[in-house]
Design an enzyme around this catalytic site. Structure first.
Site, PDB file in Angstrom:
ATOM      1  CD  GLU A 262     -39.113  27.212 -48.320  1.00  0.00           C
ATOM      2  OE1 GLU A 262     -38.548  27.009 -48.874  1.00  0.00           O
ATOM      3  OE2 GLU A 262     -39.122  26.548 -47.651  1.00  0.00           O
TER       4      GLU A 262
ATOM      5  CD  GLU B 138     -33.888  28.097 -46.585  1.00  0.00           C
ATOM      6  OE1 GLU B 138     -34.518  27.552 -47.423  1.00  0.00           O
ATOM      7  OE2 GLU B 138     -35.684  28.100 -45.529  1.00  0.00           O
TER       8      GLU B 138
END
Length: 481
Positions: free
Chosen positions: A186, A378
Site C-alpha cells: 500500500e 488484500e
C-alpha cells in the site's frame, strides 16, 4: 484475454502483525513501537502518528504499556501448524512479508541475523513442500527503528542503499521460490499515514509535505532498483506495485463534488501507481507540489530508473469505498482514512462501508488506467468474533461478506478484467494494523488472544474456514483445477 482465465485464491498475513518472536536477535521496528490504546474516537490516530517521545517511551522496558506487534499472533511459534491450515484450505497462494528487522536488526548490518535466516528458511521450505505459490512483500509497514532515528525514515536517501542490501539477500537466498513480488505494501499510505508508510515521525506542526513526498520518491526509486536487480538476476517471479484503493463517489451530482473527487482520487489513490506503472511523474503532481510548496530532489538517474523499471502487474487492497463532497457531512472510518458516510451502504462495527460492487468498479478503473494484470492483494472483513465453549466461531457475517465480494470479482473477470488472484486478508487472525487490537479480526482461523496479549494463542477453525475451503475446491473443479 481468455475469458476462461482462472483466479488464484489465497490468503495473507504481514510479519509485524503475525509473527511475534520478538527476541534479542530481532531489531526493534516501527510497528513494535505502536502501543495498544483502548478504542476511542482518536485512539487509532494516536497509535499510528508517533513522535520522537513515543519512540523513546517504547524503547523503555518500564513504559507500562502493551506493544501488541511484539507478540503478533505468535506465528513464529505456530508456523508449522498454520501452514498445515493453509494447505487444508487448498490455497493457491500465500502472501506474507519478511521482517526487515528480523534479518537486519538495525537495517545497516552487512550480514543478516542467522536466527532470522533460519526462520524464513522454514517458511519458504514448508510452503514449497505444500506446493503453495508465494506472493512475497518485502516491506509491509515496518522498518528498523534505527533507520528512523538515524535518517528520518525514508526521507533519508541512505535508506535506499540499506533496503537494497536487504532485497539482494532475499533475492539470492529465496528468489527462485517466489511467484509474485511486491516491494512495498500500500505504497500510497505514505501520504495519508506517514509513520506506517515511510517511517516519518510527527513533529510539533505535524508532517512536512516535502518530507512525505521525498520519502515516497525514495521508495519509488527503491522499487525500481529492486525490479532492475531481479531482472538482471533473471528471477522467475513477476513484480507488482500496490495501492490502497477507495473507489470514490461524489455525494451529489453537484459539479463541485465531482471536481473535488478528481483531485482527491489523483493524489490519494492514483499518484503512486501512476509513477510505478507508467514510469514518470503525472502531470497533476507539478501543480499539486506548487500549490503546497513541496520541493523534491529528483535526479536524472532517478527518472531513468523509474522509466525503465516499471511493474509487471498492479495490485490493490480493497475494503471499502469513499464518498467526496465539498459540504459538511457525517463521517465514518475506513482503511487508515476517514470518509463521508454513504447512505446506500451498510458498515462494519468499525465504520468501514461494505461495497462489493465498488470492488468490481475499481477493478475496471485500475485495468483501464494501467492495462496490466490485476491482483486483489488484500480484502476481508474486520469483525468481533466469539469463540464458543466448544471451540467454534459462527461468523456467518464474514461468509456473507466473502460471498458478495468474490461474486463481484468473478463478474469483473467475465467483464474482461485480467484478474489473476484474490487474496483474503488476515487469513489467520492477526493484530489490526489500523487500531492495534485483536478484537478486530479478519481470519478464517481464530487465535485465542485478547487486546492485551492474554490467551492461549490456540488456533480454531471458524465457520468461514469450512466455507472458504469448500468454495476453493468447487471453484477448481468448475475451472479445470
Amino acid at each position: 484475454m481468455d475469458k476462461k482465465q482462472r483466479i488464484l485464491w489465497g490468503g495473507a498475513t504481514a510479519s509485524s502483525q503475525y509473527e511475534g518472536g520478538f527476541t534479542d536477535s530481532k531489531g526493534l521496528d516501527t510497528q513494535d513501537c505502536r502501543a495498544y490504546l483502548p478504542r476511542t474516537s482518536n485512539a487509532t490516530e494516536e497509535t499510528r502518528l508517533l513522535t520522537k517521545e513515543k519512540i523513546e517511551e517504547a524503547k523503555r522496558l518500564d513504559s507500562g504499556k502493551y506493544y501488541p506487534f511484539r507478540n503478533g499472533t505468535k506465528g513464529f511459534e505456530h508456523l508449522e501448524e498454520d501452514i498445515e491450515y493453509l494447505d487444508e484450505l487448498g490455497l493457491d497462494l500465500y502472501r506474507f512479508s519478511i521482517s526487515w528487522a528480523r534479518l537486519f536488526p538495525n537495517g545497516v548490518e552487512e550480514v543478516p541475523s542467522p536466527e532470522g535466516v533460519a526462520y524464513y528458511d522454514r517458511v519458504f521450505n514448508l510452503l514449497t513442500e505444500k506446493k503453495i505459490k508465494i506472493f512475497l512483500t518485502l516491506n509491509h509497514y515496518a522498518m528498523p527503528i534505527y533507520l528512523v532515528e538515524q535518517y528520518g525514515g525514508w526521507k533519508g536517501r541512505e535508506c535506499i542503499e540499506h533496503f537494497m542490501r536487504f532485497a539482494t539477500f532475499v533475492f539470492e537466498r529465496w528468489g527462485n521460490l517466489v511467484e509474485y513480488w511486491l516491494p512495498f505494501n500500500e505504497i500510497n499510505a505514505g501520504y495519508f499515514s506517514p509513520f506506517n508508510g515511510v517511517g516519518l515521525l510527527k513533529g510539533e506542526n505535524g508532517f512536512d509535505l516535502s518530507d512525505v513526498f521525498q520519502a515516497l520518491h525514495h521508495q519509488f526509486v527503491a522499487s525500481a532498483k529492486t525490479i532492475k536487480l531481479a531482472r538482471e538476476m533473471k528471477l522467475p517471479g513477476r513484480f507488482g506495485s500496490m495501492i490502497a484503493c477507495f473507489c470514490y463517489y461524489p455525494l451529489t451530482s453537484r459539479p463541485e463534488d465531482n471536481l473535488k473527487l478528481v483531485f482527491e482520487e489523483q493524489m490519494n489513490q492514483w499518484y503512486c501507481m501512476d509513477i510505478l506503472s507508467k514510469g514518470e511523474y503525472p502531470y497533476y503532481a507539478e501543480t499539486f507540489f506548487e500549490n503546497k510548496n513541496i520541493v523534491l530532489n529528483i535526479t536524472d538517474e532517478d527518472k531513468k530508473l523509474l522509466k525503465e523499471n516499471t511493474c509487471d502487474f498492479v495490485s490493490i487492497s480493497f475494503y471499502t469505498s469513499s464518498v467526496i463532497t465539498v459540504e459538511e457531512a457525517d463521517k465514518t472510518a475506513g482503511n487508515l482514512v476517514v470518509s463521508t458516510k454513504n447512505p446506500y451502504l451498510k458498515a462494519s462495527e468499525w465504520g468501514w462501508q461494505i461495497d462489493p460492487v465498488g470492488l468490481r468498479t475499481s477493478l475496471h478503473k485500475v485495468y483501464e488506467r494501467y492495462g496490466k494484470p490485476v491482483i486483489v492483494s488484500e480484502n476481508g472483513l474486520g469483525a468481533r468474533d466469539v469463540l464458543t465453549e466448544n471451540g467454534e466461531v459462527h461468523d456467518e457475517y464474514r461468509i456473507d461478506y466473502m460471498k458478495s465480494y468474490y461474486e463481484q470479482a468473478q463478474l469483473a473477470l467475465e467483464d474482461g478484467v485480467p484478474l489473476e488472484a484474490y487474496i483474503a486478508w488476515g487469513i489467520i487472525d492477526i493484530v489490526s494494523a489500523g487500531s492495534c487490537e485483536m478484537d478486530k479480526r479478519y481470519g478464517v482461523i481464530y487465535v485465542d488472544a485478547d487486546n492485551l496479549g492474554n490467551g492461549s494463542y490456540k488456533r480454531y477453525k471458524k465457520d468461514s474456514f469450512y466455507w472458504y475451503k469448500d468454495f476453493i475446491q468447487k471453484y477448481k473443479e468448475q475451472n479445470n483445477g
